[in-house]
Design a protein around this motif. Structure first.
Motif, PDB file in Angstrom:
ATOM      1  N   HIS A  17       0.827  -1.202   0.000  1.00 29.58           N
ATOM      2  CA  HIS A  17       0.000   0.000   0.000  1.00 29.58           C
ATOM      3  C   HIS A  17       0.866   1.258   0.000  1.00 29.58           C
ATOM      4  N   ALA A  18       2.156   1.074  -0.328  1.00 26.87           N
ATOM      5  CA  ALA A  18       3.129   2.174  -0.414  1.00 26.87           C
ATOM      6  C   ALA A  18       3.341   2.867   0.925  1.00 26.87           C
ATOM      7  N   GLN A  19       3.282   2.089   2.017  1.00 23.05           N
ATOM      8  CA  GLN A  19       3.474   2.625   3.357  1.00 23.05           C
ATOM      9  C   GLN A  19       4.712   2.002   4.022  1.00 23.05           C
ATOM     10  N   ILE A  20       5.292   2.724   4.978  1.00 22.02           N
ATOM     11  CA  ILE A  20       6.367   2.183   5.811  1.00 22.02           C
ATOM     12  C   ILE A  20       5.733   1.613   7.066  1.00 22.02           C
ATOM     13  N   SER A  21       5.959   0.348   7.328  1.00 23.16           N
ATOM     14  CA  SER A  21       5.364  -0.280   8.508  1.00 23.16           C
ATOM     15  C   SER A  21       5.989   0.274   9.774  1.00 23.16           C
ATOM     16  N   LYS A  22       5.277   0.107  10.881  1.00 17.78           N
ATOM     17  CA  LYS A  22       5.788   0.566  12.171  1.00 17.78           C
ATOM     18  C   LYS A  22       7.078  -0.166  12.536  1.00 17.78           C
ATOM     19  N   ALA A  23       7.136  -1.454  12.249  1.00 18.62           N
ATOM     20  CA  ALA A  23       8.344  -2.223  12.573  1.00 18.62           C
ATOM     21  C   ALA A  23       9.540  -1.715  11.781  1.00 18.62           C
ATOM     22  N   ASN A  24       9.358  -1.441  10.487  1.00 21.94           N
ATOM     23  CA  ASN A  24      10.447  -0.893   9.677  1.00 21.94           C
ATOM     24  C   ASN A  24      10.872   0.479  10.197  1.00 21.94           C
ATOM     25  N   GLU A  25       9.887   1.313  10.507  1.00 22.95           N
ATOM     26  CA  GLU A  25      10.178   2.647  11.029  1.00 22.95           C
ATOM     27  C   GLU A  25      11.011   2.570  12.306  1.00 22.95           C
ATOM     28  N   GLN A  26      10.621   1.726  13.230  1.00 23.08           N
ATOM     29  CA  GLN A  26      11.315   1.646  14.518  1.00 23.08           C
ATOM     30  C   GLN A  26      12.743   1.137  14.344  1.00 23.08           C
ATOM     31  N   ALA A  27      12.932   0.143  13.470  1.00 21.83           N
ATOM     32  CA  ALA A  27      14.282  -0.391  13.257  1.00 21.83           C
ATOM     33  C   ALA A  27      15.191   0.659  12.630  1.00 21.83           C
ATOM     34  N   ILE A  28      14.659   1.409  11.673  1.00 24.22           N
ATOM     35  CA  ILE A  28      15.448   2.465  11.039  1.00 24.22           C
ATOM     36  C   ILE A  28      15.826   3.537  12.057  1.00 24.22           C
ATOM     37  N   ALA A  33      19.732   6.303  15.462  1.00 26.01           N
ATOM     38  CA  ALA A  33      20.036   6.749  16.819  1.00 26.01           C
ATOM     39  C   ALA A  33      21.406   6.280  17.281  1.00 26.01           C
ATOM     40  N   GLN A  34      21.868   5.161  16.744  1.00 26.91           N
ATOM     41  CA  GLN A  34      23.201   4.685  17.138  1.00 26.91           C
ATOM     42  C   GLN A  34      24.297   5.285  16.247  1.00 26.91           C
ATOM     43  N   GLY A  35      23.913   6.245  15.407  1.00 24.86           N
ATOM     44  CA  GLY A  35      24.900   6.978  14.623  1.00 24.86           C
ATOM     45  C   GLY A  35      24.971   6.592  13.164  1.00 24.86           C
ATOM     46  N   GLY A  36      24.075   5.716  12.692  1.00 26.26           N
ATOM     47  CA  GLY A  36      24.104   5.280  11.314  1.00 26.26           C
ATOM     48  C   GLY A  36      23.382   6.232  10.365  1.00 26.26           C
ATOM     49  N   TYR A  37      23.678   6.074   9.091  1.00 28.28           N
ATOM     50  CA  TYR A  37      22.990   6.825   8.040  1.00 28.28           C
ATOM     51  C   TYR A  37      22.019   5.875   7.340  1.00 28.28           C
ATOM     52  N   PHE A  38      20.751   6.278   7.258  1.00 31.19           N
ATOM     53  CA  PHE A  38      19.769   5.529   6.474  1.00 31.19           C
ATOM     54  C   PHE A  38      19.382   6.393   5.279  1.00 31.19           C
ATOM     55  N   VAL A  39      19.699   5.897   4.085  1.00 32.46           N
ATOM     56  CA  VAL A  39      19.542   6.694   2.876  1.00 32.46           C
ATOM     57  C   VAL A  39      18.609   5.994   1.891  1.00 32.46           C
ATOM     58  N   PRO A  40      17.411   6.522   1.658  1.00 31.77           N
ATOM     59  CA  PRO A  40      16.592   5.999   0.562  1.00 31.77           C
ATOM     60  C   PRO A  40      17.360   6.128  -0.750  1.00 31.77           C
ATOM     61  N   ASN A  41      17.397   5.046  -1.507  1.00 35.29           N
ATOM     62  CA  ASN A  41      18.097   5.021  -2.801  1.00 35.29           C
ATOM     63  C   ASN A  41      17.064   4.568  -3.823  1.00 35.29           C
ATOM     64  N   THR A  42      16.468   5.521  -4.513  1.00 33.21           N
ATOM     65  CA  THR A  42      15.249   5.281  -5.263  1.00 33.21           C
ATOM     66  C   THR A  42      15.340   5.778  -6.697  1.00 33.21           C
ATOM     67  N   GLY A  43      14.518   5.226  -7.543  1.00 35.23           N
ATOM     68  CA  GLY A  43      14.392   5.751  -8.891  1.00 35.23           C
ATOM     69  C   GLY A  43      13.549   6.998  -8.948  1.00 35.23           C
ATOM     70  N   ARG A  44      12.842   7.284  -7.872  1.00 34.34           N
ATOM     71  CA  ARG A  44      11.900   8.394  -7.850  1.00 34.34           C
ATOM     72  C   ARG A  44      12.589   9.738  -7.569  1.00 34.34           C
ATOM     73  N   SER A  45      11.806  10.804  -7.738  1.00 34.15           N
ATOM     74  CA  SER A  45      12.260  12.131  -7.351  1.00 34.15           C
ATOM     75  C   SER A  45      12.377  12.227  -5.835  1.00 34.15           C
ATOM     76  N   PHE A  46      13.350  12.972  -5.373  1.00 29.81           N
ATOM     77  CA  PHE A  46      13.499  13.210  -3.933  1.00 29.81           C
ATOM     78  C   PHE A  46      12.287  13.945  -3.366  1.00 29.81           C
ATOM     79  N   LEU A  47      11.584  14.696  -4.201  1.00 29.19           N
ATOM     80  CA  LEU A  47      10.424  15.442  -3.711  1.00 29.19           C
ATOM     81  C   LEU A  47       9.250  14.528  -3.364  1.00 29.19           C
ATOM     82  N   THR A  48       9.218  13.329  -3.936  1.00 28.45           N
ATOM     83  CA  THR A  48       8.111  12.411  -3.655  1.00 28.45           C
ATOM     84  C   THR A  48       8.319  11.603  -2.383  1.00 28.45           C
ATOM     85  N   VAL A  49       9.487  11.709  -1.756  1.00 29.60           N
ATOM     86  CA  VAL A  49       9.762  10.887  -0.575  1.00 29.60           C
ATOM     87  C   VAL A  49       9.749  11.707   0.714  1.00 29.60           C
ATOM     88  N   GLN A  50       9.285  12.949   0.650  1.00 25.58           N
ATOM     89  CA  GLN A  50       9.328  13.812   1.831  1.00 25.58           C
ATOM     90  C   GLN A  50       8.461  13.277   2.973  1.00 25.58           C
TER      91      GLN A  50
END
Length: 272
Positions: A17-28, A33-50
């Motif tokens: 359904h094009a949603q981020i689950s709560k479990a995925n959100e919490q893990a990210i 929080a421990q200092g890592g970088y989480f970077v969406p790497n997508t074919g889409r425009s950056f404006l669509t991922v805000q």
């Protein structure tokens, strides 16, 4: 220890359904929080991922990033600052567009900030609406309004996988400029500048951040993810990945994109 996670969105991080689950959100959020970088790497425009960035607590953040347009652009989330681009030239985009028109195939043209579409089907309109992707219909067959704009990629949409593959093989020899050709979402064949792919952009960003390749995790599901999966120290396919992707990676999650596959991978490999 892994310091950078680059992750595809559609059919990888996002559920059906094009949603981020709560479990995925919490893990990210734990990983960041421990200092890592989480970077969406997508074919889409950056404006669509805000909205996705907002959910993950990354929107507007300095020193957090998005890789967009299959590696065509690297964006810092603070003020959506463009750090690097690899655009196509107008003649290349126009040639591919003309071939598509002759073949009666619909498609998309992405500039840095806008999306233009010609002849979208009802299912294509629904697919884009579900992802809150805004676009303008192409009415100028000469595409003259695009001259001088940064052209990030052009993609063609066809529901027939054999037709997509045929287009992906037939078009590059007809174009003067060398291209990167990939496939995504079981609906698109995508054409980027030869220097633009998710893997090269991952390496470029990792170098900027002082992160070694073996400190990078990449997660994906389709052929446009292969370059980043191979560039990372640990390449991971979600369970719904294509056979080609599953064969290329180090690990395949037990869960698919609809059942928290990204959380599974982060908990198994990235959390301290």
């Amino acid at each position: 220890m892994y310091k950078l996670i680059v992750c595809d969105l559609d059919e990888t991080l996002l559920d059906n359904h094009a949603q981020i689950s709560k479990a995925n959100e919490q893990a990210i959020k734990q990983f960041v929080a421990q200092g890592g970088y989480f970077v969406p790497n997508t074919g889409r425009s950056f404006l669509t991922v805000q909205a996705n960035l907002k959910q993950l607590g990354l929107i507007g953040k300095t020193d957090q990033y998005v890789i967009s347009y299959n590696g065509g652009a690297i964006i810092e989330n603070a003020a959506n600052q463009v750090l690097a681009t690899n655009p196509l030239d107008f003649a290349t985009v126009k040639k591919i567009y003309d071939i598509a028109q002759a073949e009666h195939v619909s498609g998309h043209i992405y500039t840095l900030e806008n999306l233009y579409i010609w002849h979208p089907s009802r299912s294509e309109k629904d697919y884009l609406a579900q992802r809150n992707i805004h676009y303008q219909l192409v009415t100028d067959d000469q595409l003259s309004f695009l001259k001088g704009q940064p052209l990030m990629k052009i993609i063609l949409q066809d529901d027939d996988p054999a037709r997509r593959r045929a287009l992906g093989e037939a078009i590059p020899p007809q174009v003067a400029a060398p291209l990167t050709t990939t496939y995504s979402s079981s609906r698109y064949v995508e054409f980027n500048h030869v220097n633009a792919d998710k893997g090269k952009a991952t390496q470029q960003l990792a170098k900027k951040l002082g992160i070694k390749p073996d400190e990078v995790i990449a997660l994906g599901d389709n052929s446009n993810d292969l370059a980043m999966l191979r560039a990372a120290g640990l390449g991971i396919s979600v369970q719904n990945g294509t056979p080609e992707v599953k064969a290329a990676v180090d690990y395949v999650t037990e869960a698919d994109n609809a059942h928290n596959a990204v959380a599974e991978a982060i908990k198994k490999f990235a959390l301290q």
